[in-house]
Scaffold this motif. Structure first.
Motif, mmCIF file in Angstrom:
data_model
loop_
_atom_site.group_PDB
_atom_site.id
_atom_site.type_symbol
_atom_site.label_atom_id
_atom_site.label_comp_id
_atom_site.label_asym_id
_atom_site.label_seq_id
_atom_site.Cartn_x
_atom_site.Cartn_y
_atom_site.Cartn_z
ATOM 1 N N ALA A 137 5.875 -9.525 7.492
ATOM 2 C CA ALA A 137 5.970 -8.523 6.428
ATOM 3 C C ALA A 137 4.907 -7.461 6.673
ATOM 4 N N THR A 138 5.270 -6.209 6.468
ATOM 5 C CA THR A 138 4.327 -5.127 6.756
ATOM 6 C C THR A 138 3.218 -5.012 5.722
ATOM 7 N N ALA A 139 3.496 -5.357 4.459
ATOM 8 C CA ALA A 139 2.607 -4.943 3.366
ATOM 9 C C ALA A 139 2.403 -3.432 3.518
ATOM 10 N N SER A 140 1.189 -2.929 3.366
ATOM 11 C CA SER A 140 1.003 -1.475 3.289
ATOM 12 C C SER A 140 0.891 -0.748 4.621
ATOM 13 N N ILE A 141 0.968 -1.439 5.745
ATOM 14 C CA ILE A 141 1.022 -0.655 6.983
ATOM 15 C C ILE A 141 2.338 0.116 7.063
ATOM 16 N N VAL A 142 3.342 -0.276 6.268
ATOM 17 C CA VAL A 142 4.610 0.464 6.243
ATOM 18 C C VAL A 142 4.404 1.882 5.714
ATOM 19 N N LYS A 143 3.307 2.128 5.042
ATOM 20 C CA LYS A 143 3.056 3.467 4.508
ATOM 21 C C LYS A 143 2.927 4.505 5.624
ATOM 22 N N LEU A 144 2.414 4.112 6.782
ATOM 23 C CA LEU A 144 2.393 5.016 7.915
ATOM 24 C C LEU A 144 3.815 5.317 8.378
ATOM 25 N N ASP A 145 4.654 4.309 8.395
ATOM 26 C CA ASP A 145 6.061 4.473 8.775
ATOM 27 C C ASP A 145 6.781 5.386 7.789
#
Length: 333
Positions: A137-145
């Motif tokens: 699961a990405t958690a908040s690293i998906v915010k860069l995506d």
């Protein structure tokens, strides 16, 4: 309520565990009183509801891969149909000598699963190490995506982000604000929009979270490294202006969130985005860190993803030790 780490001293203070007694930890993705649902409220800066239970402690046998890729391919034209092909699969050659042993030892200390991918932008030397066939699961690293997808969308339209979108992007990246992430998630078309952008970016093993659960986007360390290439190299669908904008935000992440891959930066020069998330099913922690670091004259892109960590502090220590060992293995110093 934040994770704090002084990048040079490596002093870590847990996040999410400082909630006052009697106060439920509520997550952006709707975790309230232990009930998972649609987005409701945000208390912990990086928390998202974990959705359906997953087995956090299952770890596949680690494998190591290292490659020195050929010269950088020509920059593709950023049109609505442009696609960056997936990076060539690394050859199954493990790094030799002590650095490999150090990396193995760092990974072996994981109580759950951990994976790392790193590349040296100067030499082209790359490494991928960790459990195979494991989605994180990405958690908040998906915010860069999410931000990369937004910029790609505005490029396609021949526009630039609005003032409101830029404000949301700033708080989403620099402060890891969840409400801002939800706002931009809607702007890009939610899960459908993110998946479409990632197909063009060449992220072949990343699937957007469903029903508004953007923090449960699943990914791999290799895909996160491909995303970092979109942000930090010319072989990208993002224009130089878009890349420079993202890099500036990553350079200004608030101080108490500047832990993670920065542990590999010998001179303290690094850009980072982190993610942390306690899972509803078992209380174990997802801890991820991605970014660019400068190490003894080497410019490295590093992605470390992990789950099944007993505490957030355990996960941060794991991610930092794995990032450092992988950096030494690739840069040789």
């Amino acid at each position: 309520m934040s994770i704090r780490s002084v990048s040079r001293a490596r002093v870590l203070v847990p996040v999410g565990l400082l909630v006052a007694a009697g106060t439920a930890v509520a997550a952006l993705q709707g975790q309230s009183g232990g009930v998972e649902g649609r987005p409701q409220m945000s208390v912990v800066a990086d928390s998202t509801s974990s959705g359906p239970p997953t087995t956090a402690r299952v770890t596949a046998p680690p494998t190591a891969q290292v490659t020195t890729p050929p010269a950088v391919a020509p920059t593709p034209t950023a049109t609505p149909t442009s696609v960056v092909p997936p990076a060539t699969a690394p050859s199954p050659t493990a790094p030799a000598g002590a650095p490999d042993a150090a990396l193995r030892n760092a990974v072996d200390r994981a109580e759950g699963a951990v994976s790392v991918a790193v590349t040296d932008l100067g030499t082209g030397q790359s490494l991928s190490y960790g459990g195979t066939g494991h989605d994180f699961a990405t958690a908040s690293i998906v915010k860069l995506d999410i931000l990369a997808a937004l910029l790609l969308r505005t490029q396609d339209l021949g526009t630039t982000p609005t003032a409101e979108q830029r404000d949301l992007a700033t708080t989403m990246i620099e402060n890891s604000d969840n409400d801002s992430a939800t706002g931009l998630w809607d702007e890009i078309g939610a899960d459908t929009g993110l998946d479409a952008a990632n197909a063009r970016f060449g992220l072949t093993s990343t699937t957007a979270g469903q029903d508004g659960y953007w923090g449960l986007t699943s990914t791999t360390a290799d895909d996160q490294l491909r995303l970092l290439r979109q942000v930090f190299t010319e072989n990208s669908l993002l224009t130089p202006t878009s890349r420079g904008y993202v890099q500036e935000l990553l350079d200004q992440v608030e101080e108490d969130q500047r832990w993670g891959v920065g542990a590999a930066a010998a001179d303290g020069d690094y850009a980072v985005k982190n993610g942390w998330l306690p899972r509803d099913s078992d209380g174990l922690w997802v801890i991820n860190s991605i970014g660019r670091v400068e190490r003894d004259g080497h410019e490295l892109l590093i992605a470390v993803v992990s789950d099944g960590n007993p505490t957030d502090t355990d996960g941060m220590r794991l991610v930092e030790s794995v990032a450092l060992a992988a950096a030494v293995a690739v840069a040789g110093t």
